[in-house]
Design a protein around this motif. Sequence first.
Motif, PDB file in Angstrom:
ATOM      1  N   VAL A   1       0.849  -1.192   0.000  1.00 34.34           N
ATOM      2  CA  VAL A   1       0.000   0.000   0.000  1.00 34.34           C
ATOM      3  C   VAL A   1       0.884   1.242   0.000  1.00 34.34           C
ATOM      4  N   VAL A   2       1.924   1.215   0.838  1.00 38.56           N
ATOM      5  CA  VAL A   2       2.860   2.342   0.883  1.00 38.56           C
ATOM      6  C   VAL A   2       3.457   2.579  -0.507  1.00 38.56           C
ATOM      7  N   PHE A   3       3.925   1.513  -1.144  1.00 41.69           N
ATOM      8  CA  PHE A   3       4.534   1.666  -2.473  1.00 41.69           C
ATOM      9  C   PHE A   3       3.513   2.168  -3.489  1.00 41.69           C
ATOM     10  N   GLY A   4       2.298   1.648  -3.397  1.00 46.15           N
ATOM     11  CA  GLY A   4       1.256   2.069  -4.333  1.00 46.15           C
ATOM     12  C   GLY A   4       1.004   3.557  -4.235  1.00 46.15           C
ATOM     13  N   ILE A   5       0.777   4.024  -3.004  1.00 49.80           N
ATOM     14  CA  ILE A   5       0.527   5.457  -2.797  1.00 49.80           C
ATOM     15  C   ILE A   5       1.736   6.268  -3.240  1.00 49.80           C
ATOM     16  N   PHE A   6       2.911   5.791  -2.835  1.00 48.37           N
ATOM     17  CA  PHE A   6       4.136   6.516  -3.163  1.00 48.37           C
ATOM     18  C   PHE A   6       4.303   6.648  -4.677  1.00 48.37           C
ATOM     19  N   SER A   7       4.109   5.522  -5.404  1.00 49.82           N
ATOM     20  CA  SER A   7       4.330   5.571  -6.855  1.00 49.82           C
ATOM     21  C   SER A   7       3.273   6.432  -7.537  1.00 49.82           C
ATOM     22  N   LEU A   8       2.081   6.460  -6.957  1.00 50.33           N
ATOM     23  CA  LEU A   8       1.022   7.295  -7.519  1.00 50.33           C
ATOM     24  C   LEU A   8       1.409   8.773  -7.417  1.00 50.33           C
ATOM     25  N   ILE A   9       1.843   9.158  -6.214  1.00 44.85           N
ATOM     26  CA  ILE A   9       2.161  10.573  -5.996  1.00 44.85           C
ATOM     27  C   ILE A   9       3.452  10.980  -6.707  1.00 44.85           C
TER      28      ILE A   9
ATOM     29  N   GLY B   1       4.714   9.586  -9.257  1.00 43.52           N
ATOM     30  CA  GLY B   1       4.425   9.550 -10.695  1.00 43.52           C
ATOM     31  C   GLY B   1       3.726  10.816 -11.129  1.00 43.52           C
ATOM     32  N   TYR B   2       2.828  11.321 -10.292  1.00 40.40           N
ATOM     33  CA  TYR B   2       2.129  12.560 -10.600  1.00 40.40           C
ATOM     34  C   TYR B   2       3.116  13.732 -10.636  1.00 40.40           C
ATOM     35  N   PHE B   3       3.967  13.803  -9.608  1.00 39.49           N
ATOM     36  CA  PHE B   3       5.033  14.823  -9.594  1.00 39.49           C
ATOM     37  C   PHE B   3       5.800  14.781 -10.906  1.00 39.49           C
ATOM     38  N   PHE B   4       6.239  13.554 -11.226  1.00 43.37           N
ATOM     39  CA  PHE B   4       7.082  13.383 -12.407  1.00 43.37           C
ATOM     40  C   PHE B   4       6.374  13.852 -13.672  1.00 43.37           C
ATOM     41  N   LEU B   5       5.126  13.433 -13.836  1.00 37.95           N
ATOM     42  CA  LEU B   5       4.402  13.799 -15.058  1.00 37.95           C
ATOM     43  C   LEU B   5       4.222  15.308 -15.168  1.00 37.95           C
ATOM     44  N   GLN B   6       3.905  15.944 -14.026  1.00 39.49           N
ATOM     45  CA  GLN B   6       3.728  17.395 -14.027  1.00 39.49           C
ATOM     46  C   GLN B   6       5.005  18.091 -14.479  1.00 39.49           C
TER      47      GLN B   6
ATOM     48  N   THR C   1       3.234   5.417 -15.591  1.00 38.07           N
ATOM     49  CA  THR C   1       3.524   6.036 -14.301  1.00 38.07           C
ATOM     50  C   THR C   1       2.278   6.185 -13.442  1.00 38.07           C
ATOM     51  N   MET C   2       1.162   6.575 -14.060  1.00 37.66           N
ATOM     52  CA  MET C   2      -0.003   6.872 -13.232  1.00 37.66           C
ATOM     53  C   MET C   2      -0.868   5.651 -12.948  1.00 37.66           C
ATOM     54  N   ILE C   3      -0.869   4.684 -13.875  1.00 41.00           N
ATOM     55  CA  ILE C   3      -1.738   3.530 -13.666  1.00 41.00           C
ATOM     56  C   ILE C   3      -0.936   2.240 -13.479  1.00 41.00           C
ATOM     57  N   GLY C   4      -0.011   1.985 -14.400  1.00 39.34           N
ATOM     58  CA  GLY C   4       0.719   0.716 -14.402  1.00 39.34           C
ATOM     59  C   GLY C   4       1.411   0.392 -13.092  1.00 39.34           C
ATOM     60  N   ILE C   5       2.332   1.262 -12.708  1.00 40.38           N
ATOM     61  CA  ILE C   5       3.148   0.956 -11.527  1.00 40.38           C
ATOM     62  C   ILE C   5       2.311   0.906 -10.251  1.00 40.38           C
ATOM     63  N   PRO C   6       1.481   1.946  -9.984  1.00 45.70           N
ATOM     64  CA  PRO C   6       0.671   1.851  -8.757  1.00 45.70           C
ATOM     65  C   PRO C   6      -0.234   0.619  -8.752  1.00 45.70           C
ATOM     66  N   PHE C   7      -0.741   0.254  -9.940  1.00 53.78           N
ATOM     67  CA  PHE C   7      -1.647  -0.895 -10.009  1.00 53.78           C
ATOM     68  C   PHE C   7      -0.962  -2.172  -9.535  1.00 53.78           C
ATOM     69  N   ILE C   8       0.272  -2.363  -9.975  1.00 57.98           N
ATOM     70  CA  ILE C   8       1.009  -3.567  -9.571  1.00 57.98           C
ATOM     71  C   ILE C   8       1.065  -3.667  -8.055  1.00 57.98           C
ATOM     72  N   PHE C   9       1.401  -2.543  -7.407  1.00 59.30           N
ATOM     73  CA  PHE C   9       1.545  -2.567  -5.947  1.00 59.30           C
ATOM     74  C   PHE C   9       0.204  -2.780  -5.252  1.00 59.30           C
TER      75      PHE C   9
END
Lengths: 265, 512
Positions: A23-31, A33-38, B490-498
Amino acid sequence: MRNIIAIFKKEFKIYFETPVAYVVFGIFSLISGYFFLQIFSYFQRQSLQFLQYQAAHMLEHMNLNDMVMRPLFLNINVFFLLMIPVITMRLIADEKRLKTYELLMTSPVTTWQIVLGKYLASLSVILVMVLIVFIYPMLLSFFGSEGGLSTGSIEWMPLLTSGIGLFLAGASFAALGIFASSLTESQIISAIVSFGLLLLFWVIGWASAGAEGILKEVLRYLSLLEHLDQFTKGLIEVKDIVYYFSVIYFGLFLTQQSISSQRWR
Amino acid sequence: MKKVGNILGIIGLFALVIGLFLLLIQPEVTAIPLVIMGIALLLILVYAITNFQDVKSFFTARSTKYGSNMLVLILITLGIIAVINYIAVRHPYKFDLNRDKIYSLSDQTIKVLKGVKSEVKAYAFYPPDAPETERLRDLFENYKYHNSLFTYEFVDPIKNPERVNAFGITSTGPRIVLKSSERESRVKDPTEEGLTNGLIAVVKAEKKKIYFVTGHSEWDIDSKEETGYSLTAEAIRKEGVEVAKINIGTERIPQDASALVIAGPKKLFLPEEVKAIGDYLQEKMGRLIVMLEPEIKTGLEGLLLDYGVNVGNDFIVDPMSRAFGMGASIPLVAQYSDHEITKGFDAASFFPTSRTVSPVQTIPPGTSVKTIASTTPTSWAETDLESVKRGEVSFTEGVDTKGPLSIAVAVSKKHASATENSPDIRIVVFGDSEFANNKFRPYSGNGDLFNNTVNWVTQREDLISIRPKKRASSRIFLTQVEANIVKMTTMIGIPFIFFAGAVALAIIRRKK
């Protein structure tokens, strides 16, 4: 050493065999990833504009290291400040809550071994988060190597130093977090205390902006976020490493003292 | 009794905290927090006396003993950590892992820094949010890294107007001052090249001293009247250049003269005086600033002609100046050449009653003569000086020259036998002398123009050039498809895996 590994394994299992770490990794990668895309899409828009107006000299200034990856690492550093207390909050507090604490205290392991084992387990989580960040430049270099309008590629050495810096920063946060966790049996209180501690060290940096002279330098040096800066420029400075290791050692030392004090309090 | 003591003790503790807090947030130590803390200690003492038994048992308890042991241990550890960090800060060591070593100094700069044997401090007048600040701080840190005798300080010009004043900093002039115990130099360019050249000037250059020539009714550097030059003299002194007067009719030109300034002479120079100046230029690789006025013959015309400068017998008129609230006899100068004096200079300047000075048609060999400032296209050089006196000027086609007109010229000449690094003769001639007096100096760019001129003519060091380092450009342009892939990953793939992993684990655990 064997004792440390045993405790590390146990904590590692709790992180990775329960949904917690994921869950930690999921949230972390979401946020992140958002930073990165912006940041990246802003970079791309800017590049395109310069291309359109044929501002060749401005295009020469565009580079992925300083304009995408560096701000990304600095942003994630702040995000770490908020994320890491959550990772470390249960490390010792939970033992108290589950009443396994007394068991641990009477077992033939020293307090240092307990602290190190648990701390190393939290570092493994942080390491994975740092590695997640590296997915983004890999994506870019995968597409960027096509040629055409794209020129040059990302410099990897500065990214490596940034990664080392981010990991050390995270490790410092975790050391203060585990100390907070040793103070209480409530995970919530533990998280709040470590937020407070980390924020304090962050705010010190703001205070330096208003100060003058030697006080300014001291406050700047104490600030937890200030030291990643050089790493993100591809510079490794001994004083930054010394600073991070000082915070880590002091955090763990306080934890050890705090646990030991249970024996006579 | 004990109850009262308890309450007083609590109040005392509170007061102590408040006192400490006040002490910390106030910029200066004042009496109030100290008094509060004094009272607090007194109250706590009352508590201690009334509760003597409790206090005694607290201090003799086992836990107190362990607790204080622990406190001491923590303080010692903190102390050791502080010392280690202090050492690490004082003895910096770093590795630049960038491909082109963009955060390292050039070999030339390192060589110059090794030659610095006494303390040099840089004062940079930039606010913290200026775009130059970050890069400049990196540079300063690097200089300090290679030689600890170099220190630096950023001065926020908005917060410290008095220091801005003391250093004579202007918004268009140089904003970095390098200072050693005896000398100082100013750096306009906040780059490695600028700083290193400034450092050379501080370390190597002799003390600068310029002499204002007297004896021909020149403007007086001590006079505080409108026509005086006291403001200019003061501004030059602030830049660390000494200013003195000399009568070349009766005195020899001193050895320590960095430059001569002839500011608006109204009488003829004697032939011997002209020869003395000529010899000074020839033999000492002399430096000279000449500021002329229309209609006045000075006897210097021949000497200037030898160096390729033609002094026009005319009067510049510019109707445009009226738009700026000036008379037509005060031409506006807003066009500068790419000369060292005027590089990057963009403030307009005003030259009340002036004549043209321009490079001659055939420039003498080995000499460089360049116009550094010109008037506007609307101006013209009136040759009918009688009409100026009558106040009824008009442009006469074919006789008067149309603007832009050359109003300031810079000359640099090297001896035929000169090598690459030997100094040159430098002369700057202005077709006006009033632009730098007390009345007109404060106008727009006037003051800075004169200061820049003094800086250029007194400079004897060789400038070194350093190519600025920057990271090689790297940029990518993604196609729409590629951009979407990146976005999805970045927004869907990686978070989805976790998250999928988390859910799967949760289900497995529940089944167990």
